[in-house]
Every structure is written in C-alpha cells, then in structure tokens.
Design a protein around this motif. Structure first.
Motif, PDB file in Angstrom:
ATOM      1  N   LEU A 297       0.703  -1.185   0.117  1.00 41.09           N
ATOM      2  CA  LEU A 297       0.001   0.075  -0.117  1.00 41.09           C
ATOM      3  C   LEU A 297       0.745   1.194   0.026  1.00 41.09           C
ATOM      4  O   LEU A 297       0.620   2.069  -0.725  1.00 41.09           O
ATOM      5  N   ASN A 298       1.966   1.184   0.797  1.00 42.69           N
ATOM      6  CA  ASN A 298       2.810   2.354   0.815  1.00 42.69           C
ATOM      7  C   ASN A 298       3.485   2.574  -0.697  1.00 42.69           C
ATOM      8  O   ASN A 298       3.693   3.766  -1.107  1.00 42.69           O
ATOM      9  N   ASP A 299       3.807   1.490  -1.359  1.00 41.98           N
ATOM     10  CA  ASP A 299       4.371   1.545  -2.760  1.00 41.98           C
ATOM     11  C   ASP A 299       3.366   2.401  -3.693  1.00 41.98           C
ATOM     12  O   ASP A 299       3.639   2.933  -4.436  1.00 41.98           O
ATOM     13  N   MET A 300       1.926   1.494  -3.613  1.00 45.41           N
ATOM     14  CA  MET A 300       0.730   2.296  -4.365  1.00 45.41           C
ATOM     15  C   MET A 300       0.712   3.599  -4.120  1.00 45.41           C
ATOM     16  O   MET A 300       0.370   4.386  -5.085  1.00 45.41           O
ATOM     17  N   ALA A 301       0.908   4.097  -3.040  1.00 44.52           N
ATOM     18  CA  ALA A 301       0.708   5.505  -2.603  1.00 44.52           C
ATOM     19  C   ALA A 301       1.777   6.478  -3.232  1.00 44.52           C
ATOM     20  O   ALA A 301       1.483   7.435  -3.700  1.00 44.52           O
ATOM     21  N   GLN A 302       3.001   5.912  -3.256  1.00 47.10           N
ATOM     22  CA  GLN A 302       4.225   6.611  -3.919  1.00 47.10           C
ATOM     23  C   GLN A 302       3.884   6.598  -5.567  1.00 47.10           C
ATOM     24  O   GLN A 302       4.235   7.669  -5.997  1.00 47.10           O
ATOM     25  N   GLN A 303       3.462   5.503  -5.941  1.00 40.76           N
ATOM     26  CA  GLN A 303       3.090   5.505  -7.291  1.00 40.76           C
ATOM     27  C   GLN A 303       2.023   6.335  -7.739  1.00 40.76           C
ATOM     28  O   GLN A 303       1.966   7.238  -8.780  1.00 40.76           O
ATOM     29  N   ARG A 304       0.944   6.679  -6.871  1.00 38.65           N
ATOM     30  CA  ARG A 304      -0.288   7.358  -7.142  1.00 38.65           C
ATOM     31  C   ARG A 304       0.355   8.847  -7.188  1.00 38.65           C
ATOM     32  O   ARG A 304      -0.009   9.808  -7.940  1.00 38.65           O
TER      33      ARG A 304
ATOM     34  N   GLN B 125       1.766  13.761 -10.563  1.00 39.10           N
ATOM     35  CA  GLN B 125       2.730  14.767 -10.893  1.00 39.10           C
ATOM     36  C   GLN B 125       2.913  14.436 -12.536  1.00 39.10           C
ATOM     37  O   GLN B 125       4.194  15.297 -12.862  1.00 39.10           O
ATOM     38  N   GLY B 126       2.519  13.721 -13.069  1.00 37.62           N
ATOM     39  CA  GLY B 126       2.617  13.292 -14.429  1.00 37.62           C
ATOM     40  C   GLY B 126       3.255  12.221 -14.823  1.00 37.62           C
ATOM     41  O   GLY B 126       3.301  11.968 -16.230  1.00 37.62           O
ATOM     42  N   ALA B 127       3.577  11.251 -14.186  1.00 35.19           N
ATOM     43  CA  ALA B 127       3.966  10.056 -14.504  1.00 35.19           C
ATOM     44  C   ALA B 127       3.059   9.089 -15.293  1.00 35.19           C
ATOM     45  O   ALA B 127       2.080   9.367 -15.001  1.00 35.19           O
ATOM     46  N   ALA B 128       3.592   8.239 -16.071  1.00 32.63           N
ATOM     47  CA  ALA B 128       2.614   7.330 -16.615  1.00 32.63           C
ATOM     48  C   ALA B 128       2.085   6.391 -15.845  1.00 32.63           C
ATOM     49  O   ALA B 128       2.470   6.069 -14.567  1.00 32.63           O
ATOM     50  N   ILE B 129       0.709   5.994 -16.121  1.00 32.43           N
ATOM     51  CA  ILE B 129      -0.242   5.111 -15.423  1.00 32.43           C
ATOM     52  C   ILE B 129       0.642   3.775 -15.416  1.00 32.43           C
ATOM     53  O   ILE B 129       0.823   2.987 -16.497  1.00 32.43           O
ATOM     54  N   LYS B 130       0.798   3.230 -14.219  1.00 31.32           N
ATOM     55  CA  LYS B 130       1.486   1.921 -13.929  1.00 31.32           C
ATOM     56  C   LYS B 130       0.472   0.878 -14.321  1.00 31.32           C
ATOM     57  O   LYS B 130      -0.734   0.689 -13.494  1.00 31.32           O
TER      58      LYS B 130
END
Length: 314
Positions: free
Chosen positions: A165-172, A177-182
C-alpha cells in the motif's frame, strides 16, 4: 434461435459514465409482454464477450430468460479512465446501473429482476444485492471475494500488505505529478512463465489456459490492471454486513477442487453469513473454478441449477 442486441447505458453514480453491454433474447420473446430478466456480471479481468455473455447469458436465453451481460465501468468496452482499473465501488454500481437500464424497458417485469455473477463478478453482485432490493434473487457461480484474494496475493502477512500500500501511494503521487499510469499483468504471460515463477496453483494454471489462449482470449480483456486501483480491493470485503443486509433468495454454485481464487471457501463463508434463510450452496464434484467458465458439463449443470433457482424465486 436467440437474438442479441447491443446496448449502452449510463452509471449515474459515476457522472453518467457510459457502459456497453448486450441483451440476449429468448427465441419466443414477445415485446408486447412483460418478461423477467437476469443481469449477468463478468469475472475480474474479463469482459462480456467471454464467459458472462458467451456462456451464461446465452444459455440463460436458451432456457427462456431475458439476460443482460455488460462490461463493468473502467473495463472492456465500457468507458472509464484509467482503463483496466478494478474498483469495487464501480463494479458494484455497475450492477445497479444495469438494473436501472432494465427499469427503462417496457417489456421487462420490474418486479422480477435477478442478478448473477461469475468469479469476482459473483462477489460484486452479492455486494450489490445487499443494498439494491430491486434484485429479487441473486446467484454466484464460482463467486470470489477479490478483496481476500488480492490481500492474500500481495500481503502474505500484514507488513507485506502495508508495504504494498505504501508503494501504491508513492506510485499514485508520481502519477498525480505526471508519470505514466502503471499497469501490471493479472496473470503470468504463459505456462512457462508460471512454472519459472514456481506457481503450481490450479486456478492460475487454468486461468492462463482460459484467458491467454484462443479458448477464452478477447481483445477487450488484455490481462492487465492499473496497479494503484488494486488498493481499493485491499479494503473491500463482500462479507461485510451480509448477516444484516443479504436478505434475498440466494444460490451459490462452486466446484469442489479448491485453488487460490478461493471460490469454494468464499461460497461457504457467504452461505453461513447471509441473513436470508432462503439459500442454497451447490457443490459440483470433480470440478474446478475454470470448469465453471466454459466447460460444457459444468456450465450446463450450473445453468440448469440457475434456471431452476430463478424460476422458483422470480
């Protein structure tokens, strides 16, 4: 000979997001009469071209039912971005929106609407029936609690789940901020990849054989999920409040060969938990989760049981 009709309808809880589906009409359909109808909800990572429409809605229509199969919001041919998200609220209100659509049709008997789903769609349909009492009878075929499945897959212990969940939070945050959807694959890309990963589970083995071969492959079910969307599934449990709200007649159909999708376990849990006393758990012997997707012996028995159930309750 049954007839199919492409349909489009909105989900008002999702700002009128557009859903796509197909209505399956029985051979003796008469538009001047009122007909009971059944909503058919597809499995997780699936679409209505696969088991929900090709098998269950088709066979139910052959048994004389008006059946509606559709693609859930954010999946298949239905709208919603980021696409291929698996969001329990969207999957639940998708069932409810399908009933909204049936309520607009003059030839539907609005007091005789049932709903069913396969695999994760079974769990989401049971979840919808708890709050939408227009559903007069509800059934699950190999129903799965995807919240439990994904919690156990990503978090074999609580620390691992919180780390994910922490990793998902960082990805979100990165995506905001503009990164591609994983996106992540739902399944290993082949049986060889499964074996290399040391996965021996019968459900994963048969899922690859169903979804990633001509047996069940479809262009609108691309074997991927939006990674961060699965955080919503970690917090989802269709068992919640079933002891208070699951009041409609209930039919659960499973095979007796268990795997990691745990439909056998979930069906027993939901059967025990459901508030209704009008309930049945049907267990087919020597049958796997994916036998109930498209294998003729298993699906014919399942549809016969569904026809008996909906005939008695609707």
């Amino acid at each position: 000979m049954i007839k199919k009709e492409n349909v489009t309808f909105p989900v008002r809880e999702l700002n009128d997001l557009e859903m796509k589906g197909q209505l399956f009409f029985p051979a003796d359909f008469d538009s001047t009469k009122k007909h009971p109808a059944i909503v058919v909800n597809h499995p997780t990572s699936s679409d209505f071209n696969q088991t929900s429409g090709k098998i269950y809605a088709t066979k139910l229509a052959q048994h004389g039912w008006l059946a509606l199969a559709y693609d859930s919001p954010y999946q298949g041919q239905s709208a919603g971005e980021p696409h291929n998200s698996e969001i329990p609220f969207a999957r639940t209100v998708g069932v409810i929106a399908a009933i909204d659509f049936l309520d607009t049709l003059d030839y539907v008997d609005h007091d005789k609407i049932g709903a069913m789903g396969i695999c994760g769609g079974g769990g989401f349909t049971l979840n919808a029936a708890k709050i939408d009492k227009r559903i007069k009878a509800v059934a699950g075929v190999a129903p799965a609690n995807v919240g439990m499945v994904y919690r156990e897959t990503f978090g074999p212990n609580n620390d691992a789940l919180i780390d994910t969940l922490n990793d998902m939070a960082q990805q979100r945050t990165a995506e905001a901020q503009g990164a591609a959807i994983k996106h992540i694959p739902v399944l290993p890309a082949s049986q060889e990849d499964r074996i290399k990963a040391g996965i021996t589970d019968v459900d994963i083995e048969q899922a690859i054989d169903y979804y990633l071969t001509p047996r069940g492959n479809d262009q609108y079910a691309p074997n991927q999920f939006v990674y961060t969307s699965l955080a919503f599934d970690f917090g989802y449990d269709p068992l919640a409040l079933a002891d208070k709200l699951a009041t409609q007649p209930l039919e659960l159909i499973v095979g007796d060969i268990p795997g990691s999708f745990a439909s056998y376990r979930f069906a027993y849990e939901y059967y025990d938990r459901a508030a209704t006393q009008d309930k049945e758990l049907t267990v087919f012997s020597n049958t796997t989760h994916y036998d109930l997707y498209d294998q003729p012996e298993a699906t014919d028995k399942a549809v016969t049981k569904l026809d008996e159930f909906f005939t008695a309750k609707l």
